[in-house]
Design a protein around this motif. Structure first.
Motif, PDB file in Angstrom:
ATOM      1  N   ILE A 148       0.850  -1.196   0.000  1.00  0.00           N
ATOM      2  CA  ILE A 148       0.000   0.000   0.000  1.00  0.00           C
ATOM      3  C   ILE A 148       0.880   1.239   0.000  1.00  0.00           C
ATOM      4  CG2 ILE A 148      -1.791   1.254   1.248  1.00  0.00           C
ATOM      5  CD1 ILE A 148      -2.506  -1.506   2.554  1.00  0.00           C
ATOM      6  N   PHE A 149       0.677   2.098  -0.988  1.00  0.00           N
ATOM      7  CA  PHE A 149       1.417   3.350  -1.095  1.00  0.00           C
ATOM      8  C   PHE A 149       0.473   4.527  -0.949  1.00  0.00           C
ATOM      9  CE2 PHE A 149       4.292   0.403  -3.033  1.00  0.00           C
ATOM     10  CZ  PHE A 149       5.564   0.948  -2.916  1.00  0.00           C
ATOM     11  N   ASN A 150       0.989   5.640  -0.405  1.00  0.00           N
ATOM     12  CA  ASN A 150       0.212   6.875  -0.377  1.00  0.00           C
ATOM     13  C   ASN A 150       0.614   7.744  -1.563  1.00  0.00           C
ATOM     14  OD1 ASN A 150       2.593   8.250   0.373  1.00  0.00           O
ATOM     15  ND2 ASN A 150       1.991   8.439   2.517  1.00  0.00           N
ATOM     16  N   ASP A 151      -0.053   8.871  -1.718  1.00  0.00           N
ATOM     17  CA  ASP A 151       0.208   9.749  -2.859  1.00  0.00           C
ATOM     18  C   ASP A 151       1.602  10.369  -2.829  1.00  0.00           C
ATOM     19  OD1 ASP A 151      -2.237   9.231  -4.024  1.00  0.00           O
ATOM     20  OD2 ASP A 151      -3.237  10.941  -3.090  1.00  0.00           O
ATOM     21  N   ASP A 152       2.268  10.334  -1.680  1.00  0.00           N
ATOM     22  CA  ASP A 152       3.635  10.857  -1.559  1.00  0.00           C
ATOM     23  C   ASP A 152       4.695   9.796  -1.880  1.00  0.00           C
ATOM     24  OD1 ASP A 152       2.718  13.393  -0.754  1.00  0.00           O
ATOM     25  OD2 ASP A 152       2.588  12.740   1.339  1.00  0.00           O
ATOM     26  N   GLY A 153       4.254   8.597  -2.261  1.00  0.00           N
ATOM     27  CA  GLY A 153       5.189   7.535  -2.612  1.00  0.00           C
ATOM     28  C   GLY A 153       5.704   6.737  -1.429  1.00  0.00           C
ATOM     29  N   GLN A 154       5.131   6.974  -0.252  1.00  0.00           N
ATOM     30  CA  GLN A 154       5.526   6.204   0.933  1.00  0.00           C
ATOM     31  C   GLN A 154       4.732   4.906   0.976  1.00  0.00           C
ATOM     32  OE1 GLN A 154       4.442   9.393   3.634  1.00  0.00           O
ATOM     33  NE2 GLN A 154       6.572   9.472   4.337  1.00  0.00           N
ATOM     34  N   VAL A 155       5.340   3.880   1.571  1.00  0.00           N
ATOM     35  CA  VAL A 155       4.698   2.577   1.681  1.00  0.00           C
ATOM     36  C   VAL A 155       4.225   2.378   3.125  1.00  0.00           C
ATOM     37  CG1 VAL A 155       6.871   1.341   2.118  1.00  0.00           C
ATOM     38  CG2 VAL A 155       4.935   0.108   1.150  1.00  0.00           C
ATOM     39  N   ILE A 166       0.961  -7.557  -9.249  1.00  0.00           N
ATOM     40  CA  ILE A 166       2.421  -7.507  -9.385  1.00  0.00           C
ATOM     41  C   ILE A 166       2.963  -8.861  -9.817  1.00  0.00           C
ATOM     42  CG2 ILE A 166       4.617  -7.042  -8.252  1.00  0.00           C
ATOM     43  CD1 ILE A 166       3.035  -5.443  -6.132  1.00  0.00           C
ATOM     44  N   ASN A 167       2.668  -9.906  -9.021  1.00  0.00           N
ATOM     45  CA  ASN A 167       3.286 -11.200  -9.284  1.00  0.00           C
ATOM     46  C   ASN A 167       2.572 -12.289  -8.484  1.00  0.00           C
ATOM     47  OD1 ASN A 167       5.067 -13.054 -10.317  1.00  0.00           O
ATOM     48  ND2 ASN A 167       6.867 -12.285  -9.261  1.00  0.00           N
ATOM     49  N   LEU A 186       9.485  -6.893  -5.131  1.00  0.00           N
ATOM     50  CA  LEU A 186       8.052  -6.608  -5.228  1.00  0.00           C
ATOM     51  C   LEU A 186       7.767  -5.141  -4.922  1.00  0.00           C
ATOM     52  CD1 LEU A 186       6.798  -9.817  -3.431  1.00  0.00           C
ATOM     53  CD2 LEU A 186       6.453  -9.294  -5.847  1.00  0.00           C
ATOM     54  N   LEU A 187       8.457  -4.591  -3.936  1.00  0.00           N
ATOM     55  CA  LEU A 187       8.274  -3.173  -3.587  1.00  0.00           C
ATOM     56  C   LEU A 187       8.630  -2.259  -4.748  1.00  0.00           C
ATOM     57  CD1 LEU A 187       9.592  -2.772   0.065  1.00  0.00           C
ATOM     58  CD2 LEU A 187       7.380  -2.023  -0.804  1.00  0.00           C
ATOM     59  N   THR A 188       9.765  -2.497  -5.368  1.00  0.00           N
ATOM     60  CA  THR A 188      10.171  -1.630  -6.484  1.00  0.00           C
ATOM     61  C   THR A 188       9.243  -1.829  -7.682  1.00  0.00           C
ATOM     62  OG1 THR A 188      11.864  -3.235  -7.155  1.00  0.00           O
ATOM     63  CG2 THR A 188      12.574  -1.425  -5.753  1.00  0.00           C
ATOM     64  N   THR A 193       6.886   1.185  -9.330  1.00  0.00           N
ATOM     65  CA  THR A 193       6.910   1.459 -10.768  1.00  0.00           C
ATOM     66  C   THR A 193       5.499   1.402 -11.365  1.00  0.00           C
ATOM     67  OG1 THR A 193       9.142   0.557 -10.948  1.00  0.00           O
ATOM     68  CG2 THR A 193       7.856   0.671 -12.977  1.00  0.00           C
ATOM     69  N   LEU A 194       4.695   0.452 -10.922  1.00  0.00           N
ATOM     70  CA  LEU A 194       3.306   0.337 -11.412  1.00  0.00           C
ATOM     71  C   LEU A 194       2.456   1.540 -11.026  1.00  0.00           C
ATOM     72  CD1 LEU A 194       2.163  -3.333 -10.684  1.00  0.00           C
ATOM     73  CD2 LEU A 194       2.111  -2.187 -12.886  1.00  0.00           C
TER      74      LEU A 194
END
Length: 174
Positions: free
Chosen positions: A48-55, A109-110, A165-167, A171-172
């Motif tokens: 789960i990511f937020n709009d600031d790119g944090q996980v 993702i996978n 998976l995180l990277t 990217t997605l």
């Protein structure tokens, strides 16, 4: 915010059994019992990511059977009998974080085969602060946002390797 409710690792769950090719066998499995050779169950996780790119990171409950008390980026669990990956993940996100997402927001993702489970990974981007997420205390001790680099560092310290998976997720989504 904290929500005290269900016990961790619900041992009464019933799962569908799959073969190595991800085909349903028609058999069911009661969680807590050993699976037979060549039998798999379905597990789903979201990054789960937020709009600031944090996980989003969660500290797993100390009452969990696997990885108790560690910080992880994975949110999810086992699919119940009759659920596909997306339906199971939508349920898990709702139960664990009271997070409501639709299937079209889940970016696949996978899929990875392990000893006796098949694990599907998804990415999702949300616009929510930590105060809007109500976590299930039986599953989660705490939650916080972390940069991708910080999450990778914590994963490495905990011996958990979700880094690829995180990277891929980042990217997605961005």
């Amino acid at each position: 915010m904290l929500n005290k409710d269900e016990p961790a690792d619900k041992l009464g769950e019933v799962w569908d059994i799959y073969d190595v090719n991800r085909q349903l066998t028609g058999s069911k499995h009661l969680r807590g019992q050993e699976l037979g050779i060549g039998e798999y169950h379905l597990v789903v996780n979201a990054l789960i990511f937020n709009d600031d790119g944090q996980v989003l990171m969660q500290k797993r409950s100390f009452n969990k059977i696997s990885y108790p008390g560690i910080w992880t980026v994975a949110t999810g669990g086992s699919a119940l009998a009759g659920e596909n990956s997306r339906r199971a993940l939508i349920r898990e996100l709702s139960e664990e974080l009271h997070l409501r997402v639709t299937s079209n927001r889940l970016q696949f993702i996978n899929s990875i085969n392990y000893t006796d489970w098949i694990e599907d990974w998804f990415a999702v981007r949300i616009d929510a602060s930590l105060t809007n997420l109500v976590y299930q205390s039986s599953e989660i001790e705490a939650i916080r946002w972390a940069s991708l680099q910080e999450a990778i560092k914590i994963n490495n310290q905990n011996g958990v390797n979700d880094n690829t998976l995180l990277t891929q997720a980042q990217t997605l989504l961005f």
